[in-house]
Enzyme design. Structure first.
Site, mmCIF file in Angstrom:
data_model
loop_
_atom_site.group_PDB
_atom_site.id
_atom_site.type_symbol
_atom_site.label_atom_id
_atom_site.label_comp_id
_atom_site.label_asym_id
_atom_site.label_seq_id
_atom_site.Cartn_x
_atom_site.Cartn_y
_atom_site.Cartn_z
ATOM 1 N N GLU A 73 0.784 -1.227 0.000
ATOM 2 C CA GLU A 73 0.000 0.000 0.000
ATOM 3 C C GLU A 73 0.818 1.280 0.000
ATOM 4 O OE1 GLU A 73 -3.329 0.218 -0.214
ATOM 5 O OE2 GLU A 73 -3.500 -1.968 -0.367
ATOM 6 N N SER A 455 -41.872 -34.204 42.589
ATOM 7 C CA SER A 455 -41.282 -34.406 43.912
ATOM 8 C C SER A 455 -40.047 -33.557 44.155
ATOM 9 C CB SER A 455 -40.933 -35.885 44.095
ATOM 10 O OG SER A 455 -42.102 -36.683 44.059
#
Length: 790
Positions: A73, A455
């Site tokens: 770049e 239960s």
């Protein structure tokens, strides 16, 4: 002419300069960073946000990557002042001579200016603004800061922003773990991120990679040997997506909702990190236990056949058929590591498969399939098939699971489950699983599914009973009960699970073996209102509880999280703590913007009596050493003596009762209770010690029957065992008998005190409620009656 151009440019500068961003904005640039959810030990659970980004600091960037990026770049980045005038001149010349854009001419600084503050419009005004802004950026930021902004902002395809995210997306590794060739490959992506990334166009990406490597060689960044090796390497890019370290989708969604409530939509973009209370290792163990438990249940009930059918069409050739099958496989989600596969051929020796992802495999009849039996009902399966053709046809879409290097037949269970694990001292959620798989169903059964606990709820009934004078040796007749006036329906005739009646039964035995009829008579003697009051104190929502005797059998629906919270009050000695998941939220800079402040159970805080009590307070404060030294004390809701006696009874459930499968853990500090509802439709187990409370539930979303041999002890308890085997600390959590509890020898049959060794056992009581009646020590008898007290 030259003077006119100068004045024109000067005028343009005066016109544009007031419109440039303020210098403060240049120094306070915020990256759009997604919300991250992590476990208590820092492992990634989930990530939310439109842009996938993992910010990286300049000092973390590998040298070879920086070199590759500059070669691609802006190789003069560290020398120029933000503008490469020769590059710009070359770009303008190419545009004039060819009529099209050939090269960029933009420096990395100019790209930062454009990416953060400008549009992508191809206009002269925008380009000139970009130049001015690049010069301003160079004045305000260092080269390292500018490059850091660039590598974290740039778009690199597949929703990936920033190079660290791209490294994870394409290679499943951190940027620091990539090779020179892979650094060069990523450095080439910004030129055309959507078209030329290594997945969308591998060949063009490789050409770009090799060009960058050549530039690096020319610029002296690498030597010939490194260049040759990198150019010759084969790229292995694949789509890795988000690298989640812990399977906790339901937890991640709970945390996301919390963050959005606290922060609004900024939660998705401003880089917040939500730290949960979940332990990564425990969460993974919980997920594995639930999945294995549901698959084990499912295997007991038979194979239901293919999920879909995609038979060959008449005249369809192999290539379009394979393409159609592959499309069908891609459309099917992977659920709990169960892979979709299509049967491509069937013969007497087995079946051939095309597995999602393109892998080919084979299941043999003799080794893999001959024991397969089809599901008929929840209580019955077919006989074994005679050959593969009885079970499969070409085009059937089935499931397989990977075993080492091969596969075995599988299916996604229809049954669902949940697990919640809490720290009883502060209520923090250590693990939570809301179902078979988030991809299958986003409904969180741990927090949203209200089911009858059966239960499993009896623990709270017996807690209320112990408070009100019913003790473990109280005899209750286990005999038929007929109750009317519950509804307009027929009379209620409850039964024990065994269908038998056992006559006079001690309360301890009734809880140990889950005798329903004794529980109903205990509630008759206690009074329904006292049970509801106990449930209210313990944290249950009792507003819609119907005040009748069915509550003794757990007929009012609660979520698994509700049940687990209730059990924390028993495990911690009688304090009410609240479940919580979010420990803290930090912003992008690590500042804490939310901090939890939970209630802490601390019996020693009430009245410290000795040095060891002070030590216990210090231990609790150490749990929260990163917080303020003071903590909020949880309110006491149950006498610690009641929780001690109740725990001793619930320990018997595991040692010799309905939860005895848990003896495989070989521990003496575990207590718990099974639960099974009519049908059965729900299976539960809640168990704990002083360190951890865990509730598991199994059932069908549509309330289908589970099968007559499925109970809390067979469907839910194995999940609890597998999880607790990993989650429990190696040291057992001993608990001392508190003052006001006495230990007496009683006759096993009558429950009365005795000094006789034969036919007697030791039992624990609140000192005011002993077998001789509701007497205080020293009343209605002399002290010799307490010979059994330790």
């Amino acid at each position: 002419m030259t003077a006119a151009a100068f004045w024109w440019l000067a005028g343009l500068y005066l016109y544009l300069s007031p419109k440039l961003p303020e210098a403060e904005a240049l120094q306070d640039i915020k990256l759009q960073t997604p919300l991250r959810i992590v476990s208590a030990d820092g492992q990634l659970i989930g990530q939310f946000g439109e842009q996938k980004r993992i910010p990286a600091r300049y000092e973390e960037l590998p040298e070879t990557f920086v070199s590759a990026l500059l070669a691609a770049e802006d190789d003069g980045f560290f020398e120029h002042s933000g503008i490469d005038f020769l590059g710009l001149a070359r770009a303008v010349s190419e545009l004039v001579t060819t009529g099209s854009k050939q090269s960029g001419g933009s420096t990395i600084t100019m790209q930062v200016a454009r990416n953060f503050f400008l549009t992508l419009d191809q206009t002269f005004i925008r380009k000139f603004t970009e130049i001015l802004l690049a010069l301003e950026i160079e004045q305000r930021l260092s080269k390292e800061q500018i490059l850091e902004l660039y590598v974290n902002r740039v778009f690199l395809g597949h929703r990936s922003y920033g190079f660290e995210t791209a490294a994870q997306t394409y290679y499943g590794r951190s940027l620091s773990e990539l090779t020179l060739a892979e650094h060069a490959m990523l450095a080439g992506v910004p030129q055309a991120p959507s078209r030329n990334n290594p997945l969308s166009n591998p060949s063009r990406s490789e050409v770009r990679r090799n060009w960058i490597l050549g530039r690096m060689l020319t610029l002296g960044m690498i030597d010939q040997g490194a260049y040759d090796k990198a150019v010759a390497s084969t790229d292995v890019a694949s789509f890795y997506g988000l690298k989640v370290e812990v399977d906790a989708d339901y937890v991640a969604e709970m945390a996301r909702q919390f963050a959005v409530e606290k922060l609004g939509n900024a939660a998705y973009n401003d880089g917040f990190v939500v730290h949960t209370t979940v332990n990564g290792d425990l969460q993974q163990a919980a997920r594995d236990a639930v999945i294995d438990g549901l698959i084990t249940y499912d295997n007991r009930h038979g194979w239901r056949g293919p999920e879909q059918r995609h038979p060959p069409l008449e005249g369809e050739s192999e290539e379009p058929l394979t393409a159609r099958w592959q499309a069908a496989l891609r459309a099917m989600p992977v659920v709990a590591d169960l892979l979709p596969a299509i049967v491509t051929s069937v013969d007497p020796d087995g079946i051939d498969l095309l597995v999602r992802g393109g892998e080919r495999s084979r299941l043999s009849w003799q080794d893999d399939l001959r024991r397969t039996r089809r599901y008929i009902t929840e209580d019955s399966r077919s006989a074994r098939a005679n050959e593969a053709a009885d079970l499969f046809s070409v085009g059937d879409l089935i499931r397989v699971s990977r075993v080492n290097e091969s596969f075995k037949l599988a299916q996604v269970p229809r049954v669902q489950g949940a697990l919640v694990s809490l720290d009883p001292i502060d209520g923090s959620i250590k693990a939570l699983v809301g179902g078979m798989g988030f991809v299958l169903s986003k409904f969180n059964r741990a927090t949203q599914a209200r089911r009858q606990p059966g239960s499993n709820f009896k623990a709270f009934l017996y807690a209320a009973a112990l408070e009100n004078g019913i003790h473990p040796a109280t005899l209750i007749n286990d005999a038929p009960v007929v109750v009317g006036n519950l509804t307009d329906e027929d009379l209620w005739r409850p039964e024990n699970d065994s269908g038998r009646f056992y006559g006079p039964t001690r309360v301890r035995e009734a809880l140990t073996f889950s005798r329903n009829l004794v529980s109903i008579r205990v509630l008759q003697q206690l009074g329904v209102r006292k049970l509801i009051e106990m449930a209210d104190r313990t944290g249950f929502d009792v507003e819609e509880m119907q005040p009748n005797l069915t509550l003794a059998l757990g007929t009012h629906a609660f979520t698994p999280l509700d049940i687990a919270r209730g059990y924390t009050a028993i495990a911690n000695g009688g304090f009410r703590v609240e479940p919580w998941l979010i420990d803290r939220i930090e912003d992008l800079d690590g500042n804490v913007i939310f901090q939890a402040d939970p209630l802490i159970a601390c019996s020693e805080c009430e009245s410290p009596k000795a040095d060891e009590d002070i030590d216990e307070i210090s231990r609790i404060e150490d749990l929260f050493e990163e917080k303020e030294p003071k903590f909020r004390e949880a309110p006491r809701i149950i006498d610690e003596r009641v929780t001690y006696v109740l725990t001793s009874m619930l320990e018997d459930v595991i040692k010799r009762g309905t939860g005895r499968r848990a003896r495989v853990l070989e521990r003496d500090d575990l207590a718990g209770k099974t639960g099974t509802t009519n049908g059965p439709r729900d299976a539960w187990f809640s168990g704990y010690n002083r360190d951890l409370v865990t509730t598991t539930w199994v059932g069908f979303d549509d309330y289908s029957l589970m099968g007559r041999r499925e109970f809390g002890g067979t469907a839910a308890l194995p999940i609890w065992i597998d999880y607790m085997r990993v989650a429990l600390p190696p040291e057992e959590a001993a608990s001392e008998m508190p003052p006001g509890v006495v230990r007496l020898r009683i006759d096993k049959e009558s429950g009365e005190r005795t000094n006789t060794q034969s036919s007697s056992i030791w039992e624990v009581f609140l000192e005011e409620f002993t077998p001789s009646g509701k007497n205080k020590r020293g009343q209605d008898g002399d002290s010799d009656d307490l010979d059994g007290l330790f």
